[in-house]
Design a protein around this motif. Structure first.
Motif, mmCIF file in Angstrom:
data_model
loop_
_atom_site.group_PDB
_atom_site.id
_atom_site.type_symbol
_atom_site.label_atom_id
_atom_site.label_comp_id
_atom_site.label_asym_id
_atom_site.label_seq_id
_atom_site.Cartn_x
_atom_site.Cartn_y
_atom_site.Cartn_z
ATOM 1 N N SER A 300 42.493 28.600 -2.731
ATOM 2 C CA SER A 300 43.235 29.602 -1.816
ATOM 3 C C SER A 300 44.056 28.561 -0.515
ATOM 4 C CB SER A 300 42.360 30.534 -1.157
ATOM 5 O OG SER A 300 41.661 31.371 -1.733
ATOM 6 N N THR A 301 45.312 29.321 -0.273
ATOM 7 C CA THR A 301 46.089 28.279 0.777
ATOM 8 C C THR A 301 45.425 28.749 2.201
ATOM 9 O OG1 THR A 301 47.825 28.306 -0.559
ATOM 10 C CG2 THR A 301 48.062 28.168 1.921
ATOM 11 N N GLN A 302 45.159 27.626 2.994
ATOM 12 C CA GLN A 302 44.657 27.899 4.262
ATOM 13 C C GLN A 302 45.717 27.047 5.364
ATOM 14 O OE1 GLN A 302 40.510 27.034 4.494
ATOM 15 N NE2 GLN A 302 39.869 28.351 3.071
ATOM 16 N N THR A 303 45.616 27.517 6.628
ATOM 17 C CA THR A 303 46.457 26.864 7.614
ATOM 18 C C THR A 303 45.791 26.651 8.850
ATOM 19 O OG1 THR A 303 47.365 29.099 8.441
ATOM 20 C CG2 THR A 303 48.727 28.127 6.915
ATOM 21 N N ARG A 304 46.036 25.613 9.629
ATOM 22 C CA ARG A 304 45.333 25.074 10.828
ATOM 23 C C ARG A 304 46.201 24.548 11.585
ATOM 24 N NH1 ARG A 304 40.717 20.501 11.444
ATOM 25 N NH2 ARG A 304 40.098 20.827 13.543
ATOM 26 N N GLN A 305 46.051 25.340 12.774
ATOM 27 C CA GLN A 305 47.283 24.926 13.689
ATOM 28 C C GLN A 305 46.416 23.915 14.809
ATOM 29 O OE1 GLN A 305 47.868 29.295 15.149
ATOM 30 N NE2 GLN A 305 49.793 28.517 15.894
ATOM 31 N N ILE A 306 47.084 23.002 15.474
ATOM 32 C CA ILE A 306 46.183 21.687 16.052
ATOM 33 C C ILE A 306 46.908 21.636 17.389
ATOM 34 C CG2 ILE A 306 45.413 20.619 14.173
ATOM 35 C CD1 ILE A 306 47.731 18.596 14.239
ATOM 36 N N LYS A 307 47.649 22.847 18.131
ATOM 37 C CA LYS A 307 48.169 22.808 19.262
ATOM 38 C C LYS A 307 47.185 22.210 20.193
ATOM 39 C CE LYS A 307 49.170 27.153 19.347
ATOM 40 N NZ LYS A 307 49.913 28.283 19.921
ATOM 41 N N GLY A 308 47.740 21.304 21.157
ATOM 42 C CA GLY A 308 46.952 20.808 22.170
ATOM 43 C C GLY A 308 46.219 19.536 21.653
ATOM 44 N N ARG A 309 45.987 19.269 20.475
ATOM 45 C CA ARG A 309 45.187 18.352 19.895
ATOM 46 C C ARG A 309 45.304 16.831 20.733
ATOM 47 N NH1 ARG A 309 42.116 17.771 14.929
ATOM 48 N NH2 ARG A 309 41.114 15.809 15.105
ATOM 49 N N ASN A 310 44.698 16.261 21.065
ATOM 50 C CA ASN A 310 44.733 14.668 21.799
ATOM 51 C C ASN A 310 44.481 13.635 20.663
ATOM 52 O OD1 ASN A 310 45.180 12.614 23.135
ATOM 53 N ND2 ASN A 310 44.203 13.174 24.990
ATOM 54 N N ILE A 311 45.322 13.078 20.035
ATOM 55 C CA ILE A 311 45.340 11.932 19.074
ATOM 56 C C ILE A 311 45.463 10.728 19.622
ATOM 57 C CG2 ILE A 311 45.655 13.282 17.158
ATOM 58 C CD1 ILE A 311 48.652 12.332 16.938
ATOM 59 N N TYR A 312 45.447 10.623 21.314
ATOM 60 C CA TYR A 312 45.472 9.514 21.998
ATOM 61 C C TYR A 312 46.841 8.566 21.425
ATOM 62 C CZ TYR A 312 41.080 11.177 23.249
ATOM 63 O OH TYR A 312 40.135 12.058 23.701
ATOM 64 N N ASP A 313 46.462 7.298 21.228
ATOM 65 C CA ASP A 313 47.839 6.409 20.937
ATOM 66 C C ASP A 313 48.027 6.430 19.226
ATOM 67 O OD1 ASP A 313 48.229 5.777 23.320
ATOM 68 O OD2 ASP A 313 46.598 4.178 23.329
ATOM 69 N N LEU A 314 47.254 7.131 18.540
ATOM 70 C CA LEU A 314 47.579 7.052 17.231
ATOM 71 C C LEU A 314 48.609 7.943 16.648
ATOM 72 C CD1 LEU A 314 45.774 6.201 14.687
ATOM 73 C CD2 LEU A 314 44.835 8.511 14.278
ATOM 74 N N PRO A 315 49.569 7.146 15.782
ATOM 75 C CA PRO A 315 50.937 7.762 15.596
ATOM 76 C C PRO A 315 50.624 8.887 14.696
ATOM 77 C CG PRO A 315 50.872 5.464 15.256
ATOM 78 C CD PRO A 315 49.618 5.531 15.574
ATOM 79 N N THR A 316 51.399 10.006 14.690
ATOM 80 C CA THR A 316 51.133 11.288 14.167
ATOM 81 C C THR A 316 51.032 11.222 12.798
ATOM 82 O OG1 THR A 316 52.365 12.334 15.941
ATOM 83 C CG2 THR A 316 51.708 13.717 14.146
ATOM 84 N N ASP A 317 51.875 10.336 12.169
ATOM 85 C CA ASP A 317 51.975 10.329 10.581
ATOM 86 C C ASP A 317 50.691 9.493 10.330
ATOM 87 O OD1 ASP A 317 53.082 8.226 11.970
ATOM 88 O OD2 ASP A 317 53.775 7.213 10.036
ATOM 89 N N GLN A 318 50.125 8.594 10.702
ATOM 90 C CA GLN A 318 49.110 7.682 10.581
ATOM 91 C C GLN A 318 47.655 8.665 10.618
ATOM 92 O OE1 GLN A 318 48.551 4.082 12.440
ATOM 93 N NE2 GLN A 318 46.343 3.939 11.973
ATOM 94 N N ALA A 319 47.753 9.625 11.821
ATOM 95 C CA ALA A 319 46.757 10.665 11.735
ATOM 96 C C ALA A 319 46.556 11.625 10.792
ATOM 97 C CB ALA A 319 46.847 11.400 13.078
ATOM 98 N N TRP A 320 47.799 12.046 10.214
ATOM 99 C CA TRP A 320 47.866 12.875 9.088
ATOM 100 C C TRP A 320 47.242 12.076 7.713
ATOM 101 C CZ3 TRP A 320 52.705 13.273 5.610
ATOM 102 C CH2 TRP A 320 52.639 14.115 4.679
ATOM 103 N N LEU A 321 47.828 10.901 7.645
ATOM 104 C CA LEU A 321 47.608 10.362 6.117
ATOM 105 C C LEU A 321 46.036 9.760 6.230
ATOM 106 C CD1 LEU A 321 50.922 8.176 6.147
ATOM 107 C CD2 LEU A 321 50.176 10.179 4.634
ATOM 108 N N THR A 322 45.505 9.746 7.375
ATOM 109 C CA THR A 322 44.127 9.264 7.236
ATOM 110 C C THR A 322 43.437 10.514 7.299
ATOM 111 O OG1 THR A 322 44.202 9.022 9.575
ATOM 112 C CG2 THR A 322 44.729 6.768 8.076
ATOM 113 N N GLY A 323 43.781 11.687 7.441
ATOM 114 C CA GLY A 323 42.836 12.761 7.752
ATOM 115 C C GLY A 323 42.134 12.991 8.998
#
Length: 331
Positions: A300-323
């Motif tokens: 089943s397809t699931q979605t998750r919004q991450i509005k306001g999530r603080n990932i500090y200095d981690l680049p967004t693509d790296q945060a995505w690729l590493t889970g």
């Protein structure tokens, strides 16, 4: 116009997804086969229902069996709800139908409980107008997904096969032509001009080239850029554009500028522009407010919004690729 809430239930791989106040510029990010395209297809299906007899829209999308969530078979009804915040009122567009009975009706008033269980199409006029007049789905050059092959100059069809006619109309407006040329100069090195002649043939001009190039001589990436710009400029009214894999054929630096372009158009013209992508170059440019993570669990397809999530200095693509964003690994 602002979308307050969007719900889709029982469409292909989707059992139920819900988005709360999604960003006007939103990117759906997830692995292959997670159902990103099914989200856009569900919106396209609703658009077809709003413009025609719903039974005909069901036929265009392959029939009830192809539309229904396969895990649930046809045991539960398809449900779609979108709430708009349109000053000074709230407007809603809601569609329900019972796949097992194949029964569907349109109504502008609330039905009885019995009718609701069988099927219904509930709307306020403003919501129907906002959705049906402004919605378009695009997957440039993907003719396999093209259900209605519009060839007029009003708006692009899904595969953008009528690009020349729509772009020709837009270029008649000198101010729009100047804007489009400015963006093309940023996206494509050496760009000089583009025109559509009386035979609706595309002519692409570059600096230092002795003659123009026709459509078959320009790159896929250049054609993609032309189609995306045409989609955004095809109407002065706010649009709801769902664009599949805009990264195809484009350099990573161009993608950075393209994201800025989409953001700007949403802010200045009131558009909703939603993308789905596998491109880490696009994800790198995004804020967490602009990302909707898509994953598939137990089919089943699931979605998750991450509005306001603080990932500090981690680049967004790296945060995505590493889970690290919490949506699962992208493979």
């Amino acid at each position: 116009m602002k979308i307050k809430r969007l719900v889709i239930e029982n469409f292909k791989s989707i059992e139920r997804i819900e988005l709360i106040e999604p960003n006007p510029f939103t990117v759906f990010v997830g692995p292959n086969g997670s159902g990103k395209s099914n989200i856009f297809e569900a919106l396209e299906f609703v658009n077809s229902c709003s413009k025609s007899v719903p039974q005909e829209a069901i036929r265009q999308f392959g029939g009830v069996v192809d539309i229904a969530n396969r895990k649930l078979s046809i045991s539960k009804p398809f449900h779609f709800l979108i709430n708009y915040d349109i000053f000074p009122e709230e407007a809603s567009l809601e569609i329900n139908f019972d796949q097992s009975l194949g029964w569907f009706s349109k109504s502008r008033s609330l039905p009885s409980r019995g009718d609701y269980e069988r099927g219904s199409f509930l709307t306020t006029p403003n919501a129907l107008q906002q959705f049906s007049l402004g919605f378009s789905r695009f997957f440039v050059k993907n003719k396999d997904l093209l259900r209605i092959d519009y060839q007029d100059n009003v708006s692009l069809n899904l595969a953008a096969t009528n690009l020349e006619k729509v772009l020709k109309r837009i270029l008649y407006d000198n101010s729009l032509q100047s804007e489009i040329f400015e963006w093309l100069g940023l996206f494509v090195p050496g760009f000089k001009a583009v025109e559509i002649d009386d035979r609706n043939e595309l002519h692409w001009f570059e600096e230092f080239a002795p003659s123009y190039f026709t459509k078959d001589l320009i790159s896929d990436g250049t054609y993609n850029i032309l189609a995306l710009l045409t989609a955004v400029y095809q109407s002065d009214e706010p649009q709801f554009l769902c664009i599949e894999e805009p990264e195809n054929g484009l350099h990573p630096q161009v993608l950075t500028s393209l994201v800025d372009f989409f953001r700007q158009q949403c802010k200045e013209k009131g558009h909703y522009i939603w993308l789905n992508t596998h491109s880490e170059s696009i994800v790198r440019c995004l804020t967490t407010d602009e990302i909707v993570l898509v994953n598939k669990r137990n089919g089943s397809t699931q979605t998750r919004q991450i509005k306001g999530r603080n990932i500090y200095d981690l680049p967004t693509d790296q945060a995505w690729l590493t889970g690290a964003l919490g949506g699962g690994l992208p493979w």
